[in-house]
Design a protein around this motif. Sequence first.
Motif, mmCIF file in Angstrom:
data_model
loop_
_atom_site.group_PDB
_atom_site.id
_atom_site.type_symbol
_atom_site.label_atom_id
_atom_site.label_comp_id
_atom_site.label_asym_id
_atom_site.label_seq_id
_atom_site.Cartn_x
_atom_site.Cartn_y
_atom_site.Cartn_z
ATOM 1 N N PHE A 25 45.360 33.085 34.999
ATOM 2 C CA PHE A 25 45.573 34.215 34.096
ATOM 3 C C PHE A 25 46.738 33.928 33.161
ATOM 4 O O PHE A 25 47.618 33.130 33.480
ATOM 5 C CB PHE A 25 45.828 35.501 34.903
ATOM 6 C CG PHE A 25 44.627 35.947 35.684
ATOM 7 C CD1 PHE A 25 43.497 36.420 35.027
ATOM 8 C CD2 PHE A 25 44.615 35.887 37.075
ATOM 9 C CE1 PHE A 25 42.384 36.828 35.750
ATOM 10 C CE2 PHE A 25 43.508 36.291 37.792
ATOM 11 C CZ PHE A 25 42.379 36.755 37.133
ATOM 12 N N SER A 26 46.725 34.623 32.038
ATOM 13 C CA SER A 26 47.781 34.350 31.050
ATOM 14 C C SER A 26 49.124 34.907 31.508
ATOM 15 O O SER A 26 50.159 34.570 30.963
ATOM 16 C CB SER A 26 47.395 34.924 29.695
ATOM 17 O OG SER A 26 47.103 36.295 29.842
ATOM 18 N N GLN A 27 49.098 35.769 32.511
ATOM 19 C CA GLN A 27 50.356 36.329 33.015
ATOM 20 C C GLN A 27 50.420 36.204 34.524
ATOM 21 O O GLN A 27 49.388 36.129 35.184
ATOM 22 C CB GLN A 27 50.427 37.822 32.683
ATOM 23 C CG GLN A 27 50.691 38.076 31.224
ATOM 24 C CD GLN A 27 50.687 39.554 30.901
ATOM 25 O OE1 GLN A 27 50.274 40.378 31.720
ATOM 26 N NE2 GLN A 27 51.130 39.881 29.707
ATOM 27 N N ASP A 28 51.655 36.224 35.059
ATOM 28 C CA ASP A 28 51.831 36.258 36.511
ATOM 29 C C ASP A 28 51.153 37.501 37.080
ATOM 30 O O ASP A 28 50.942 38.478 36.363
ATOM 31 C CB ASP A 28 53.332 36.331 36.856
ATOM 32 C CG ASP A 28 53.976 34.955 36.758
ATOM 33 O OD1 ASP A 28 53.247 33.978 36.542
ATOM 34 O OD2 ASP A 28 55.211 34.894 36.898
ATOM 35 N N ILE A 29 50.845 37.444 38.385
ATOM 36 C CA ILE A 29 50.151 38.580 38.998
ATOM 37 C C ILE A 29 51.195 39.518 39.602
ATOM 38 O O ILE A 29 51.526 39.402 40.781
ATOM 39 C CB ILE A 29 49.204 38.086 40.111
ATOM 40 C CG1 ILE A 29 48.553 36.795 39.679
ATOM 41 C CG2 ILE A 29 48.256 39.183 40.572
ATOM 42 C CD1 ILE A 29 47.201 36.820 39.237
ATOM 43 N N HIS A 30 51.719 40.373 38.763
ATOM 44 C CA HIS A 30 52.798 41.224 39.247
ATOM 45 C C HIS A 30 52.464 42.701 39.148
ATOM 46 O O HIS A 30 53.315 43.547 39.356
ATOM 47 C CB HIS A 30 54.078 40.940 38.449
ATOM 48 C CG HIS A 30 54.697 39.636 38.828
ATOM 49 N ND1 HIS A 30 55.537 38.951 38.011
ATOM 50 C CD2 HIS A 30 54.571 38.882 39.943
ATOM 51 C CE1 HIS A 30 55.919 37.839 38.609
ATOM 52 N NE2 HIS A 30 55.340 37.771 39.779
ATOM 53 N N SER A 31 51.219 42.987 38.818
ATOM 54 C CA SER A 31 50.863 44.398 38.668
ATOM 55 C C SER A 31 49.643 44.690 39.523
ATOM 56 O O SER A 31 48.950 43.781 39.991
ATOM 57 C CB SER A 31 50.515 44.680 37.210
ATOM 58 O OG SER A 31 49.358 43.924 36.873
ATOM 59 N N LEU A 32 49.372 45.977 39.691
ATOM 60 C CA LEU A 32 48.195 46.371 40.458
ATOM 61 C C LEU A 32 46.929 45.878 39.761
ATOM 62 O O LEU A 32 45.978 45.429 40.406
ATOM 63 C CB LEU A 32 48.150 47.897 40.610
ATOM 64 C CG LEU A 32 49.380 48.523 41.287
ATOM 65 C CD1 LEU A 32 49.161 50.008 41.502
ATOM 66 C CD2 LEU A 32 49.675 47.849 42.618
ATOM 67 N N THR A 33 46.950 45.942 38.430
ATOM 68 C CA THR A 33 45.783 45.469 37.679
ATOM 69 C C THR A 33 45.548 43.986 37.979
ATOM 70 O O THR A 33 44.415 43.562 38.206
ATOM 71 C CB THR A 33 46.029 45.611 36.151
ATOM 72 O OG1 THR A 33 46.695 46.834 35.931
ATOM 73 C CG2 THR A 33 44.757 45.530 35.368
ATOM 74 N N GLY A 34 46.648 43.226 37.966
ATOM 75 C CA GLY A 34 46.541 41.799 38.236
ATOM 76 C C GLY A 34 45.957 41.534 39.618
ATOM 77 O O GLY A 34 45.028 40.735 39.788
ATOM 78 N N LEU A 35 46.485 42.247 40.612
ATOM 79 C CA LEU A 35 45.997 42.066 41.986
ATOM 80 C C LEU A 35 44.516 42.391 42.076
ATOM 81 O O LEU A 35 43.727 41.695 42.727
ATOM 82 C CB LEU A 35 46.740 42.992 42.948
ATOM 83 C CG LEU A 35 48.097 42.568 43.475
ATOM 84 C CD1 LEU A 35 48.571 43.566 44.514
ATOM 85 C CD2 LEU A 35 48.043 41.172 44.084
ATOM 86 N N ASP A 36 44.152 43.486 41.399
ATOM 87 C CA ASP A 36 42.761 43.902 41.472
ATOM 88 C C ASP A 36 41.838 42.911 40.760
ATOM 89 O O ASP A 36 40.705 42.705 41.206
ATOM 90 C CB ASP A 36 42.594 45.309 40.895
ATOM 91 C CG ASP A 36 41.253 45.881 41.304
ATOM 92 O OD1 ASP A 36 40.993 45.921 42.534
ATOM 93 O OD2 ASP A 36 40.458 46.235 40.426
ATOM 94 N N ARG A 37 42.328 42.285 39.704
ATOM 95 C CA ARG A 37 41.497 41.278 39.026
ATOM 96 C C ARG A 37 41.245 40.091 39.958
ATOM 97 O O ARG A 37 40.128 39.583 40.037
ATOM 98 C CB ARG A 37 42.189 40.801 37.752
ATOM 99 C CG ARG A 37 41.947 41.743 36.599
ATOM 100 C CD ARG A 37 42.798 41.381 35.426
ATOM 101 N NE ARG A 37 42.262 40.263 34.659
ATOM 102 C CZ ARG A 37 42.898 39.727 33.611
ATOM 103 N NH1 ARG A 37 44.063 40.199 33.240
ATOM 104 N NH2 ARG A 37 42.351 38.733 32.959
#
Length: 391
Positions: A372-384
């Motif tokens: 991903f273009s960004q680190d996984i630091h959000s709930l959205t990121g985790l869910d993706r």
Amino acid sequence: MSSERREDFLELVRQRDIVVCAGSGGVGKTTTSAVLGLQAAVEGQRVLVMTIDPARRLANSLGAESLDNEPTQLDLEGFSEVGVRPDGELWAMMLDMKASFDDLVEQRAPDEETRQKILNNRLYEYFSTSLAGTQEYAAAERLYEAHSSGDWDLIVLDTPPTTHALDFLEAPSRLANAVESKAFQWIYEKELFQGESGLGLFSMGSSYVLKTLGKFTGTELLQELSVFLQHFSPMFQGFRDRARQVRDLLTGPECTFVVVTSPDPHTREESTHFYDELGSERVAVGGFIVNRVHPRWVDQSEFDRPVEDIAAAIADLDVDVELDDSERTQLAERLRSNAASFYVLARKDARSVEQLRAELSRDIPVATVPFFSQDIHSLTGLDRVRREIFG
Ligand SMILES: Nc1ncnc2c1ncn2[C@@H]1O[C@H](COP(=O)(O)OP(=O)(O)OP(=O)(O)O)[C@@H](O)[C@H]1O
Ligand SMILES: [Mg+2]
């Protein structure tokens, strides 16, 4: 990923009691642990994620700024914003090895006097933080406890980076071996049965233990160590027994390992080595997750196009930026070259994943997670990430 592979990963969090996320440094073990825990919670399970070092921003977005050695329930409300309503409970704790080791002494010491003698001994600090295997032992002990409590449908264990799969598995017996080692026993017996033996101490000057403890004078050290061992020794057998139980647990049907890796060939090789080691110890490997795979979102045809075509497409974009002809051409060239590099990376990664599949036994599911273009630091990121693995 094909749908039956997704089923495999679902089965894993549904059927196992313990999932251990292991792999080389920085590959995404902590992120994966959170995602596996989240999936199980979505399915209504009561889950404990035992983590080592969650990135602060990830912990924050899960409302767990101050994780410590005791399980804390995470607030999953925020997930409704990304359209997920977990039916279960997600708990997390951060393994604090020193605190876990103190707990161990608290529990195992036969009486209050012994407990105080050990905890206040000047060598204890060294013993509980620096002796090889102590930390992993404390983690193993904590895992065993959490499993025996029967409080959890699933425990996900995040592990420290390691190139040897079995470090963690072997920690309890390594620790027991260390405290029963000749060096320890020698000092223990000399002091107990032959009184003062300051001279003998210096002949052992090269030993690991004594070098590290150089701040004490010889006699001081002997006395301190002797008192320590005298009180600590009766607990050794407990270590041994627990070592066996933890090993049984980790190699039993309740537990499976998920190996996290990246498509980088060197990391991939480490991961297959790891897999072989686990296999030779008859530890179940439930799946591989190849994280940070460059997705193939450009086709060769796109960067084979003439620069003028791309520049024309840029001119057609409905954006508020004014570019002159030469700026547009420059941008088009950069875009074309980026797309070409990305294409090459995506192909290399795809080949690496194929190679991995070929090296693993056919029944091991392999999931890929895009870079991903960004680190996984959000709930959205985790869910993706969750959707990538579980569909
Ligand atoms: N697929 C991804 N795309 C982009 N960033 C990612 C991805 N996976 C993980 N990251 C980010 O990479 C960093 C390292 O991930 P993580 O902490 O999970 O790795 P780790 O294996 O636990 O590391 P360590 O070995 O240091 O414990 C984190 O900032 C995380 O948000
Ligand atoms: Mg980590």
